[in-house]
Motif scaffolding. Sequence first.
Motif, PDB file in Angstrom:
ATOM      1  N   MET A   5      -4.980   5.306   8.180  1.00 48.45           N
ATOM      2  CA  MET A   5      -3.762   6.075   7.916  1.00 48.45           C
ATOM      3  C   MET A   5      -2.591   5.154   7.592  1.00 48.45           C
ATOM      4  SD  MET A   5      -4.418   9.244   7.883  1.00 48.45           S
ATOM      5  CE  MET A   5      -6.057   8.949   7.280  1.00 48.45           C
ATOM      6  N   TYR A   6      -2.566   3.980   8.210  1.00 48.04           N
ATOM      7  CA  TYR A   6      -1.501   3.023   7.894  1.00 48.04           C
ATOM      8  C   TYR A   6      -1.732   2.349   6.541  1.00 48.04           C
ATOM      9  CZ  TYR A   6       0.901   3.773  12.208  1.00 48.04           C
ATOM     10  OH  TYR A   6       1.610   4.369  13.206  1.00 48.04           O
ATOM     11  N   VAL A   7      -2.975   2.147   6.172  1.00 47.87           N
ATOM     12  CA  VAL A   7      -3.279   1.640   4.828  1.00 47.87           C
ATOM     13  C   VAL A   7      -2.802   2.669   3.808  1.00 47.87           C
ATOM     14  CG1 VAL A   7      -5.139   1.049   3.218  1.00 47.87           C
ATOM     15  CG2 VAL A   7      -5.195   0.180   5.566  1.00 47.87           C
ATOM     16  N   PHE A   8      -3.069   3.931   4.092  1.00 45.06           N
ATOM     17  CA  PHE A   8      -2.628   5.059   3.279  1.00 45.06           C
ATOM     18  C   PHE A   8      -1.102   5.036   3.124  1.00 45.06           C
ATOM     19  CE2 PHE A   8      -4.568   9.636   3.299  1.00 45.06           C
ATOM     20  CZ  PHE A   8      -4.450   9.714   1.932  1.00 45.06           C
ATOM     21  N   GLN A   9      -0.414   4.884   4.255  1.00 44.64           N
ATOM     22  CA  GLN A   9       1.047   4.884   4.260  1.00 44.64           C
ATOM     23  C   GLN A   9       1.590   3.676   3.482  1.00 44.64           C
ATOM     24  OE1 GLN A   9       3.850   4.588   7.897  1.00 44.64           O
ATOM     25  NE2 GLN A   9       3.157   6.709   7.825  1.00 44.64           N
ATOM     26  N   TYR A  10       0.983   2.515   3.693  1.00 45.74           N
ATOM     27  CA  TYR A  10       1.409   1.311   2.984  1.00 45.74           C
ATOM     28  C   TYR A  10       1.227   1.486   1.471  1.00 45.74           C
ATOM     29  CZ  TYR A  10       1.498  -3.420   1.151  1.00 45.74           C
ATOM     30  OH  TYR A  10       1.785  -4.526   0.403  1.00 45.74           O
ATOM     31  N   ALA A  11       0.070   1.997   1.072  1.00 47.39           N
ATOM     32  CA  ALA A  11      -0.198   2.170  -0.363  1.00 47.39           C
ATOM     33  C   ALA A  11       0.802   3.145  -0.992  1.00 47.39           C
ATOM     34  CB  ALA A  11      -1.633   2.653  -0.574  1.00 47.39           C
ATOM     35  N   SER A  12       1.135   4.196  -0.277  1.00 45.77           N
ATOM     36  CA  SER A  12       2.111   5.165  -0.784  1.00 45.77           C
ATOM     37  C   SER A  12       3.482   4.525  -0.932  1.00 45.77           C
ATOM     38  CB  SER A  12       2.202   6.360   0.164  1.00 45.77           C
ATOM     39  OG  SER A  12       0.962   7.015   0.247  1.00 45.77           O
ATOM     40  N   ASN A  13       3.905   3.784   0.086  1.00 41.65           N
ATOM     41  CA  ASN A  13       5.208   3.111   0.027  1.00 41.65           C
ATOM     42  C   ASN A  13       5.240   2.066  -1.084  1.00 41.65           C
ATOM     43  OD1 ASN A  13       6.453   4.554   2.097  1.00 41.65           O
ATOM     44  ND2 ASN A  13       5.616   3.209   3.662  1.00 41.65           N
ATOM     45  N   PHE A  14       4.132   1.350  -1.255  1.00 44.49           N
ATOM     46  CA  PHE A  14       4.047   0.334  -2.306  1.00 44.49           C
ATOM     47  C   PHE A  14       4.145   0.989  -3.686  1.00 44.49           C
ATOM     48  CE2 PHE A  14       1.741  -2.629  -5.092  1.00 44.49           C
ATOM     49  CZ  PHE A  14       2.455  -3.790  -4.833  1.00 44.49           C
ATOM     50  N   ALA A  15       3.427   2.098  -3.868  1.00 43.04           N
ATOM     51  CA  ALA A  15       3.475   2.811  -5.142  1.00 43.04           C
ATOM     52  C   ALA A  15       4.886   3.318  -5.431  1.00 43.04           C
ATOM     53  CB  ALA A  15       2.482   3.975  -5.139  1.00 43.04           C
ATOM     54  N   LEU A  16       5.546   3.880  -4.418  1.00 42.16           N
ATOM     55  CA  LEU A  16       6.909   4.373  -4.616  1.00 42.16           C
ATOM     56  C   LEU A  16       7.862   3.234  -4.979  1.00 42.16           C
ATOM     57  CD1 LEU A  16       7.081   6.959  -1.722  1.00 42.16           C
ATOM     58  CD2 LEU A  16       7.248   7.447  -4.176  1.00 42.16           C
ATOM     59  N   LYS A  17       7.688   2.093  -4.332  1.00 42.68           N
ATOM     60  CA  LYS A  17       8.544   0.936  -4.633  1.00 42.68           C
ATOM     61  C   LYS A  17       8.333   0.478  -6.074  1.00 42.68           C
ATOM     62  CE  LYS A  17       9.385  -3.839  -3.356  1.00 42.68           C
ATOM     63  NZ  LYS A  17       8.801  -5.030  -2.827  1.00 42.68           N
ATOM     64  N   LYS A  18       7.083   0.351  -6.476  1.00 42.26           N
ATOM     65  CA  LYS A  18       6.792  -0.127  -7.832  1.00 42.26           C
ATOM     66  C   LYS A  18       7.236   0.889  -8.889  1.00 42.26           C
ATOM     67  CE  LYS A  18       5.266  -4.135  -6.956  1.00 42.26           C
ATOM     68  NZ  LYS A  18       6.062  -5.300  -7.359  1.00 42.26           N
ATOM     69  N   LEU A  19       7.076   2.161  -8.611  1.00 36.66           N
ATOM     70  CA  LEU A  19       7.537   3.178  -9.552  1.00 36.66           C
ATOM     71  C   LEU A  19       9.058   3.134  -9.688  1.00 36.66           C
ATOM     72  CD1 LEU A  19       5.150   6.078  -8.580  1.00 36.66           C
ATOM     73  CD2 LEU A  19       5.339   5.048 -10.855  1.00 36.66           C
ATOM     74  N   GLU A  20       9.737   2.961  -8.575  1.00 37.65           N
ATOM     75  CA  GLU A  20      11.194   2.895  -8.600  1.00 37.65           C
ATOM     76  C   GLU A  20      11.677   1.682  -9.409  1.00 37.65           C
ATOM     77  OE1 GLU A  20      14.543   1.992  -5.333  1.00 37.65           O
ATOM     78  OE2 GLU A  20      13.289   3.727  -4.872  1.00 37.65           O
ATOM     79  N   GLU A  21      10.971   0.565  -9.268  1.00 38.10           N
ATOM     80  CA  GLU A  21      11.346  -0.642 -10.013  1.00 38.10           C
ATOM     81  C   GLU A  21      11.115  -0.472 -11.514  1.00 38.10           C
ATOM     82  OE1 GLU A  21       9.052  -3.779  -8.252  1.00 38.10           O
ATOM     83  OE2 GLU A  21      10.253  -3.792  -6.418  1.00 38.10           O
ATOM     84  N   ASN A  22      10.110   0.325 -11.891  1.00 43.52           N
ATOM     85  CA  ASN A  22       9.769   0.572 -13.297  1.00 43.52           C
ATOM     86  C   ASN A  22       9.756  -0.742 -14.075  1.00 43.52           C
ATOM     87  OD1 ASN A  22       9.061   2.017 -15.564  1.00 43.52           O
ATOM     88  ND2 ASN A  22      11.123   2.789 -15.957  1.00 43.52           N
TER      89      ASN A  22
END
Length: 161
Positions: A5-22
């Motif tokens: 579940m923490y891997v899940f949470q980390y991956a989601s946060n990482f994806a959101l960060k990278k999407l925001e950076e565009n």
Amino acid sequence: AYQDMYVFQYASNFALKKLEENQDNAFDLNNPADKKLYDRLRGEAYFLRGLSRFYLCMLWGEQVIDRSNVPVSSDYMKAPAQPGEVYQNMIDDFKTAAGLLPERSEVFANSNDVGRATKGSALGFLAKVYMGRPLLDGTANAGSAEWALAKEALKTIIDSG
């Protein structure tokens, strides 16, 4: 499962960060097709982060570590969330996801996308969170489920056709 579940949470946060950076303007947000994909990907990340929070609280209680960012070295020994914090974060994640995700009929029009998160799945989990408040929110008492809010989320699904 706890670690997953923490891997899940980390991956989601990482994806959101990278999407925001565009980075390198991977998404042209003035192009409707790119904007639509960008929003769907963000919606999926919010949905999956909300899902990880839901299962962490459902299985281990709300005294879990909760992250809304990609951890840096100073975050690795973070204390558990405050009472009610994870519950509110779940609500925010599922509401945001519902606002970004397309409806099932649009997603399932392409057979390669069957199984992706949809607006209805985000609203369905939002309703589960509202109904499960006594289990998910340490500030809630027995019988404090938010039935009216759950009914509203479920009615939106039903009315969507």
